[in-house]
Design a protein around this motif. Structure first.
Motif, mmCIF file in Angstrom:
data_model
loop_
_atom_site.group_PDB
_atom_site.id
_atom_site.type_symbol
_atom_site.label_atom_id
_atom_site.label_comp_id
_atom_site.label_asym_id
_atom_site.label_seq_id
_atom_site.Cartn_x
_atom_site.Cartn_y
_atom_site.Cartn_z
ATOM 1 N N GLU A 47 0.976 -1.413 -0.096
ATOM 2 C CA GLU A 47 0.036 -0.177 -0.144
ATOM 3 C C GLU A 47 1.164 1.697 -0.119
ATOM 4 O O GLU A 47 0.666 2.002 -0.877
ATOM 5 N N ARG A 48 1.779 0.780 0.778
ATOM 6 C CA ARG A 48 2.789 2.299 0.128
ATOM 7 C C ARG A 48 4.057 3.168 -0.202
ATOM 8 O O ARG A 48 3.271 4.105 -1.200
ATOM 9 N N ASP A 49 3.875 1.602 -1.118
ATOM 10 C CA ASP A 49 4.635 1.627 -2.192
ATOM 11 C C ASP A 49 3.426 2.428 -3.717
ATOM 12 O O ASP A 49 3.876 2.839 -4.132
ATOM 13 N N GLY A 50 2.527 1.329 -3.082
ATOM 14 C CA GLY A 50 1.792 1.703 -4.508
ATOM 15 C C GLY A 50 1.482 3.190 -4.402
ATOM 16 O O GLY A 50 0.832 4.156 -5.502
ATOM 17 N N HIS A 51 1.354 4.054 -3.051
ATOM 18 C CA HIS A 51 0.257 5.168 -2.452
ATOM 19 C C HIS A 51 2.045 6.549 -3.620
ATOM 20 O O HIS A 51 1.490 7.167 -4.490
ATOM 21 N N GLU A 52 3.440 5.775 -3.733
ATOM 22 C CA GLU A 52 4.646 6.738 -3.947
ATOM 23 C C GLU A 52 4.440 6.300 -5.431
ATOM 24 O O GLU A 52 4.873 7.076 -6.185
ATOM 25 N N LEU A 53 4.110 5.164 -6.022
ATOM 26 C CA LEU A 53 3.743 4.890 -7.138
ATOM 27 C C LEU A 53 3.105 5.282 -8.376
ATOM 28 O O LEU A 53 3.341 5.935 -9.380
ATOM 29 N N LEU A 54 2.497 5.664 -7.664
ATOM 30 C CA LEU A 54 1.266 6.356 -8.349
ATOM 31 C C LEU A 54 1.169 7.373 -8.686
ATOM 32 O O LEU A 54 0.667 8.202 -9.610
ATOM 33 N N HIS A 55 1.491 8.403 -7.645
ATOM 34 C CA HIS A 55 2.116 9.999 -7.971
ATOM 35 C C HIS A 55 3.118 10.261 -8.503
ATOM 36 O O HIS A 55 3.657 11.064 -8.827
#
Length: 319
Positions: free
Chosen positions: A263-271
């Motif tokens: 979830e944390r990595d996903g936030h970073e990748l999405l942005h």
């Protein structure tokens, strides 16, 4: 980047609104009955196939089906390479279909119809890899043969355990190769699978699956005789998920840590700026983590819920 990536990334960022989010999941957890939770979900992106009277298993499966639908829609907006990324990330749905199909093949004939009614196959659409062929098999040996001739490879046996483990190992290796941004997730997930199978269940993997697992975990870790040696021998890409998990019995805590990292990595990748695969990977990660937490919240609601039941560890629902 081409127009395909522009459209694909734009759609990926838009799908962020399909997540229930922390506050929404808290509201589900706070429900005093499962029916209350389902009434709440009826006004959310998870509204399809949830209504009072639905069982916990049916409700959780409906949440997963909603996730799959979002991934199919997202894949339809991607260029070919983007669709391949989503297909690799969504491999768990084909694994689930195959597991249910194999259970039906080995079930008592009197239970066969009930088994199929309980878990109809997920509709994979363009995210399928070999499901059409696998679904046509009529014996466990036929299923193993079909797997061996597909991108999944030979699981090393035709028992439910061998097939489930073999497919998950194959999916992890393929994900690490196909989606470099998810390689860390793939290695850690495989470490959890291997640790659970060998050091909790006490079941050695078929040799072909063990060799495949060694591609991500290393031969020393795969050949370790104890959990302590296994943990120490893992590469850094996988060892992080077992930090402070000194005993194999604590692997359930590592499962929650894995999802938190996704979830944390996903936030970073999405942005990430620009147009390419990273925001798409991030969107899939966030949608998947949200569905995982929602399934866990439904489980808690079915047990009586309440605001005090929120801890992340308690939301350790099947992925």
């Amino acid at each position: 980047m081409g127009a395909g990536w522009v459209a694909g990334v734009t759609r990926a960022r838009a799908l962020r609104t399909r997540c229930l989010g922390t506050e929404g999941i808290r509201d589900v957890v706070a429900s005093r009955t499962l029916d209350d939770a389902l009434r709440y979900l009826a006004a959310t992106p998870y509204r399809h196939d949830v209504s009072p009277g639905t069982t916990p298993d049916e409700a959780q499966r409906a949440v997963s089906a909603t996730l799959l639908w979002h991934l199919r829609v997202l894949a339809g907006w991607q260029p070919a390479t983007g669709a391949d990324v989503i297909r690799a990330l969504a491999a768990g749905f084909e694994i689930s279909n195959t597991e249910h199909h194999l259970r039906a093949l080995v079930a008592d004939p009197r239970q066969l119809d009930a088994e199929r009614r309980h878990a109809p196959p997920y509709r994979l659409g363009a995210l399928a890899m070999a499901w059409t062929r696998l679904a046509r098999t009529r014996t466990p040996s036929e299923l193993r043969t079909a797997l061996a001739a597909s991108v999944w490879g030979d699981p090393g046996g035709d028992s439910p355990a061998a097939v489930a483990t073999g497919m998950r190992v194959s999916a992890a290796v393929r994900l690490a190769i196909t989606v470099p941004d998810a390689a860390r997730w793939a290695a850690a997930r495989l470490a959890l699978l291997f640790g659970r199978e060998v050091f909790i269940v006490g079941r050695r993997m078929p040799e072909v699956s063990a060799r495949r697992a060694a591609r991500l975990l290393g031969t020393r870790a795969v050949g370790a005789g104890s959990y302590a040696d296994f943990r120490q021998s893992l590469p850094v890409t996988a060892r992080w998920v077992l930090d402070e998990v000194d005993e194999a019995a604590g692997l359930w805590r590592a499962e929650a840590r894995w999802w938190e990292a996704v979830e944390r990595d996903g936030h970073e990748l999405l942005h990430r700026s620009g147009f390419g695969p990273q925001p798409v990977v991030g969107a899939v990660a966030l949608l998947s983590a949200d569905a995982w937490r929602t399934r866990g919240a439904l489980e808690l609601a079915a047990r009586g819920g309440g605001p005090g039941d929120w801890p992340t560890e308690a939301l350790d629902a099947p992925g």
